[in-house]
Design a protein around this motif. Structure first.
Motif, PDB file in Angstrom:
ATOM      1  N   LEU A 267       0.841  -1.194   0.000  1.00 12.08           N
ATOM      2  CA  LEU A 267       0.000   0.000   0.000  1.00 12.08           C
ATOM      3  C   LEU A 267       0.878   1.246   0.000  1.00 12.08           C
ATOM      4  O   LEU A 267       1.952   1.268   0.600  1.00 12.08           O
ATOM      5  CB  LEU A 267      -0.900   0.026   1.245  1.00 12.08           C
ATOM      6  N   SER A 268       0.412   2.287  -0.655  1.00 15.40           N
ATOM      7  CA  SER A 268       1.123   3.560  -0.558  1.00 15.40           C
ATOM      8  C   SER A 268       1.011   4.082   0.863  1.00 15.40           C
ATOM      9  O   SER A 268       0.165   3.646   1.654  1.00 15.40           O
ATOM     10  CB  SER A 268       0.516   4.585  -1.531  1.00 15.40           C
ATOM     11  N   ALA A 269       1.863   5.048   1.196  1.00 13.34           N
ATOM     12  CA  ALA A 269       1.848   5.616   2.538  1.00 13.34           C
ATOM     13  C   ALA A 269       0.481   6.193   2.868  1.00 13.34           C
ATOM     14  O   ALA A 269      -0.029   6.048   3.984  1.00 13.34           O
ATOM     15  CB  ALA A 269       2.928   6.693   2.657  1.00 13.34           C
ATOM     16  N   VAL A 270      -0.142   6.829   1.880  1.00 11.20           N
ATOM     17  CA  VAL A 270      -1.440   7.453   2.106  1.00 11.20           C
ATOM     18  C   VAL A 270      -2.501   6.406   2.403  1.00 11.20           C
ATOM     19  O   VAL A 270      -3.253   6.506   3.375  1.00 11.20           O
ATOM     20  CB  VAL A 270      -1.849   8.304   0.884  1.00 11.20           C
ATOM     21  N   ARG A 271      -2.568   5.356   1.582  1.00  7.02           N
ATOM     22  CA  ARG A 271      -3.593   4.331   1.779  1.00  7.02           C
ATOM     23  C   ARG A 271      -3.330   3.515   3.039  1.00  7.02           C
ATOM     24  O   ARG A 271      -4.267   3.091   3.723  1.00  7.02           O
ATOM     25  CB  ARG A 271      -3.665   3.430   0.546  1.00  7.02           C
ATOM     26  N   LEU A 272      -2.055   3.317   3.377  1.00  7.40           N
ATOM     27  CA  LEU A 272      -1.727   2.620   4.613  1.00  7.40           C
ATOM     28  C   LEU A 272      -2.212   3.403   5.823  1.00  7.40           C
ATOM     29  O   LEU A 272      -2.802   2.851   6.759  1.00  7.40           O
ATOM     30  CB  LEU A 272      -0.217   2.401   4.702  1.00  7.40           C
ATOM     31  N   ASN A 273      -1.996   4.702   5.804  1.00  5.14           N
ATOM     32  CA  ASN A 273      -2.473   5.531   6.910  1.00  5.14           C
ATOM     33  C   ASN A 273      -3.989   5.479   7.036  1.00  5.14           C
ATOM     34  O   ASN A 273      -4.542   5.441   8.141  1.00  5.14           O
ATOM     35  CB  ASN A 273      -2.014   6.985   6.724  1.00  5.14           C
ATOM     36  N   GLN A 274      -4.674   5.466   5.895  1.00  4.20           N
ATOM     37  CA  GLN A 274      -6.130   5.393   5.928  1.00  4.20           C
ATOM     38  C   GLN A 274      -6.600   4.073   6.534  1.00  4.20           C
ATOM     39  O   GLN A 274      -7.543   4.047   7.335  1.00  4.20           O
ATOM     40  CB  GLN A 274      -6.687   5.559   4.516  1.00  4.20           C
ATOM     41  N   ALA A 275      -5.935   2.985   6.153  1.00  2.00           N
ATOM     42  CA  ALA A 275      -6.314   1.682   6.701  1.00  2.00           C
ATOM     43  C   ALA A 275      -6.097   1.647   8.208  1.00  2.00           C
ATOM     44  O   ALA A 275      -6.923   1.125   8.961  1.00  2.00           O
ATOM     45  CB  ALA A 275      -5.509   0.579   6.015  1.00  2.00           C
ATOM     46  N   ARG A 276      -4.989   2.224   8.652  1.00  2.00           N
ATOM     47  CA  ARG A 276      -4.687   2.185  10.083  1.00  2.00           C
ATOM     48  C   ARG A 276      -5.586   3.119  10.896  1.00  2.00           C
ATOM     49  O   ARG A 276      -5.827   2.882  12.080  1.00  2.00           O
ATOM     50  CB  ARG A 276      -3.210   2.507  10.301  1.00  2.00           C
ATOM     51  N   LEU A 277      -6.093   4.150  10.248  1.00  2.00           N
ATOM     52  CA  LEU A 277      -7.053   5.017  10.941  1.00  2.00           C
ATOM     53  C   LEU A 277      -8.317   4.250  11.315  1.00  2.00           C
ATOM     54  O   LEU A 277      -8.961   4.535  12.336  1.00  2.00           O
ATOM     55  CB  LEU A 277      -7.416   6.226  10.071  1.00  2.00           C
ATOM     56  N   LEU A 278      -8.672   3.267  10.485  1.00  2.00           N
ATOM     57  CA  LEU A 278      -9.840   2.457  10.794  1.00  2.00           C
ATOM     58  C   LEU A 278      -9.696   1.749  12.135  1.00  2.00           C
ATOM     59  O   LEU A 278     -10.676   1.533  12.857  1.00  2.00           O
ATOM     60  CB  LEU A 278     -10.068   1.413   9.699  1.00  2.00           C
TER      61      LEU A 278
END
Length: 312
Positions: A267-278
């Motif tokens: 995952l890109s850094a942006v999408r990884l951060n979004q997943a972890r926000l969940l």
């Protein structure tokens, strides 16, 4: 590049820069190199975000134009013909391009000109930032050719920059300000970050990380189920905000199953951060457990016990 090979660039924009660019009316622009030059805006987009993907395949159209003029849009004067690398097309004395056939160097596209003064041009297929696809001009020869032949050689390099008041298919003959060139001749994808008004290549470690388990479910069922069917049922529910989560299902013995949800790889850094926000949302574990329960029900299996544990 083999036919069908997909090339893509991911353009990340720091939030502060994004706000500045949008406020001042900048477009995110792409151009493709042909004959060692960039001279047409392949795509110009105003609906860009923090994380953007632009991709393409080697699907070309050959055409002729009566002129090359900077800062105006390409005017396709002839018919367009689909053509590939190693092919040629004849522009007859009436100004009509014939169907492509094999001929010329394997790395280029050849125009055989029986017409007279003409500016050869190429269009190329792309998948744009919004997911739509289009075929638009990428090159027009600045100088007209007369009778004879001309070789157009696309190169798997793109130029990316921000510019105000410029549209797709606009020709240009001067260097674009603060542009970055991305070379994909030896790779299929690349990422660049625009932050503080400068282009950089993010470190691999900041883009991609090893997958990490986020929720583990152990369940004892009232009936045996197919692991493959259970996996398919749960996977079909991982859409929307859960699109960057994957699931692995294993039989733990008899009617017991182990279900592990984790982050998708690469995952890109942006999408990884979004997943972890969940994971910071207390309902996420309940929702993922709910997906498993729905899948059990669809396969007509209840459960005797179930534990759902979130990763620390």
């Amino acid at each position: 590049m083999p036919n069908g090979q997909v090339k893509s660039v991911e353009i990340q924009i720091a939030p502060d820069d994004l706000e500045t660019l949008k406020t001042n009316g900048y477009q995110l622009c792409f151009a493709k190199k042909v004959n060692d030059t960039y001279n047409v805006v392949w795509q110009s987009a105003d609906k860009y975000l923090v994380d953007n993907t632009f991709s393409w395949q080697p699907l070309y159209q050959l055409f002729g134009s009566n002129e090359f003029s900077g800062d105006v849009k390409v005017h396709v004067s002839t018919n367009r013909v689909p053509i590939g690398l190693g092919d040629e097309s004849v522009l007859d004395s009436s100004g009509v391009l014939g169907e492509a056939s094999s001929g010329g160097p394997a790395t280029g596209i050849t125009l055989v000109n029986d017409y007279g003064a003409i500016h050869p041009g190429l269009c190329a297929f792309s998948t744009n930032l919004d997911g739509s696809s289009s075929t638009s001009p990428i090159y027009v020869a600045e100088k007209a050719i007369v009778t004879g032949s001309d070789l157009l050689t696309p190169v798997e390099c793109v130029q990316v920059w921000f510019e105000q008041k410029i549209a797709t298919s606009t020709m240009f003959s001067t260097a674009r300000s603060n542009a970055v060139e991305i070379d994909l001749t030896e790779a299929n994808s690349a990422t660049r970050l625009y932050s503080g008004g400068k282009w950089t290549t993010p470190k691999v470690s900041s883009l991609f990380v090893d997958t990490k388990a986020i929720v583990t479910i152990i369940a004892a069922l009232t009936a045996a189920v197919s692991v493959q069917q259970l996996l398919a049922k749960i996977t079909s529910k991982l859409t929307g905000v859960y699109q960057d989560i994957q699931v692995d299902v294993k039989a733990a013995g008899g009617t017991s199953v182990s279900i592990v949800y984790s982050e998708k790889p690469l995952l890109s850094a942006v999408r990884l951060n979004q997943a972890r926000l969940l994971l910071q949302n207390s309902t996420t574990v309940d929702q993922l457990a709910g997906f498993a329960l729905e899948a059990f029900a669809q396969l007509q299996a209840g459960y005797v016990s179930l534990t759902a544990t979130a990763a620390a």
